[in-house]
Design an enzyme around this catalytic site. Structure first.
Site, PDB file in Angstrom:
ATOM      1  N   CYS A 138       0.974  -1.161   0.119  1.00 63.52           N
ATOM      2  CA  CYS A 138      -0.120  -0.024   0.072  1.00 63.52           C
ATOM      3  C   CYS A 138       0.739   1.085   0.076  1.00 63.52           C
ATOM      4  CB  CYS A 138      -0.932  -0.091   1.304  1.00 63.52           C
ATOM      5  SG  CYS A 138      -1.718   1.490   1.563  1.00 63.52           S
ATOM      6  N   CYS A 171      -1.154   3.349  -6.422  1.00 61.47           N
ATOM      7  CA  CYS A 171      -2.237   2.870  -5.445  1.00 61.47           C
ATOM      8  C   CYS A 171      -2.092   1.275  -5.872  1.00 61.47           C
ATOM      9  CB  CYS A 171      -3.318   3.713  -5.384  1.00 61.47           C
ATOM     10  SG  CYS A 171      -4.432   2.860  -4.476  1.00 61.47           S
TER      11      CYS A 171
END
Ligand code: DGL
Length: 264
Positions: free
Chosen positions: A72, A187
Site C-alpha cells: 500500500c 496505489c
C-alpha cells in the site's frame, strides 16, 4: 518456516500477492485487509500513522511473519520508517510510487503519478520526485474515488467507466507539442482497473504497475530455505471481521481462506 504477511487497506495488496505467488508459491501467506480503516487515502497523517503502528504491533505478535509486505503506497509513504524504527527486529517491504523507473522510461518528459489524496500529499512522494525526476514534469493526481471503484469492481464485477474517465483525466497533459506518456499507478488498487483506464484514456500511455518489482524485492529478503511449505492455509484477515460469502469467494479466487471459515 514463518508466513509472509501482505498488508493493505483492502483488496489492493492482492495485486502484489498474485505476483509474489508466482515467484514463491511455497510460502504461506497471511493477507491482511484493514478494511475497517478503508480508505487510508482520506486519513489525517498523524492518526493514520498511530493506527498503523498499533495495528502492526498486534499483527506481528499474532502471526510472527518472516517479512511484512506493506502493499500500500498510502501506508508505506507515511509509516514505513516509523514501523522499521518501532520494530527493529522485523523486515518490512514498502510500496512507494514508481517515480524512478518512470523518469528513466519517459520519452516526452511528462509523467503523471496517479495515487490516493494521501500519497500525493506526502513529503516522501515529493522527495522521490526531487531525487529521481527533477528533469521531468511530474503531475501528481490525487484520486478520491478510484480505490473504492476498484473495490466495487472486484466485489461486484461492475465499474462505472465514466467515473474512471473523470478520475484519470487530469493525468493527461499536453505541453509544447509533448504529451504525457507514462502514468504511474501509485496505489495498489489501481492495476485491477487498468483495462478500463486504457479504454477511457484520451491517448495511449504506459501504465506503470510496480507489483512485480515489489514481489521480487520481497522474495529477495526471504531467508528461510525454499521448497519447504508451512503446514497451514493461506489466510485472509479483514480487520472489520467481515465474513460474508462475497468476500470469501473473492479471497478464494486468490487462494486465500477467509479467517473464521473452515479450511477447504
Ligand atoms: N491500496 C492503497 C495504496 O496503495 C490505498 C487505498 C486506500 O485509500 O485505502 O495506496
Amino acid at each position: 518456516m514463518k508466513p509472509v504477511l501482505v498488508f493493505d487497506s483492502g483488496i489492493g495488496g492482492l495485486t502484489v500477492l498474485r505476483e509474489f505467488r508466482v515467484l514463491a508459491p511455497e510460502r504461506q501467506i497471511i493477507y491482511v485487509a484493514d478494511d475497517a480503516a478503508f480508505p487510508f487515502g482520506a486519513w489525517e497523517e498523524g492518526k493514520l500513522s498511530a493506527h498503523l503502528l498499533a495495528l502492526f504491533e498486534e499483527l506481528i505478535q499474532r502471526f510472527q511473519p518472516e517479512i511484512s509486505v506493506i502493499a500500500c503506497n498510502t501506508a508505506s509513504t507515511l509509516a514505513i520508517a516509523a514501523l522499521r524504527q518501532a520494530m527493529p527486529g522485523e523486515t518490512f517491504v514498502g510500496t512507494v510510487p514508481a517515480i524512478k523507473p518512470a523518469a528513466e522510461r519517459t520519452r516526452s518528459g511528462l509523467v503523471s503519478v496517479l495515487a490516493t489524496p494521501g500519497t500525493v500529499k506526502r513529503q516522501y512522494t515529493r522527495d522521490l520526485i526531487h531525487q529521481w525526476a527533477s528533469r521531468c514534469h511530474v503531475r501528481l493526481v490525487g484520486s478520491v474515488r478510484l480505490a473504492e471503484l476498484a473495490e466495487i469492481y472486484m466485489r461486484e464485477g461492475y465499474v462505472d467507466e465514466n467515473a474512471v474517465r473523470d478520475e484519470i483525466a487530469p493525468c493527461f497533459v499536453e505541453a509544447d507539442g509533448a504529451r504525457t506518456d507514462i502514468v504511474v499507478l501509485a496505489c495498489t488498487h489501481y492495476p485491477f482497473l487498468v483495462n478500463r483506464m486504457r479504454k477511457m484514456a484520451p491517448w495511449p500511455v504506459d501504465w506503470l504497475d510496480p507489483a512485480e518489482a515489489i514481489a521480487r524485492r520481497a522474495v529477495s529478503l526471504l531467508t528461510a530455505p525454499e521448497g519447504e511449505r508451512v503446514s497451514g492455509t493461506d489466510l485472509a484477515v479483514f480487520t472489520s471481521g467481515r465474513r460474508d460469502a462475497a468476500a470469501a469467494r473473492l479471497m478464494a479466487g486468490f487462494g486465500l481462506t477467509l479467517e473464521g471459515e473452515r479450511a477447504r
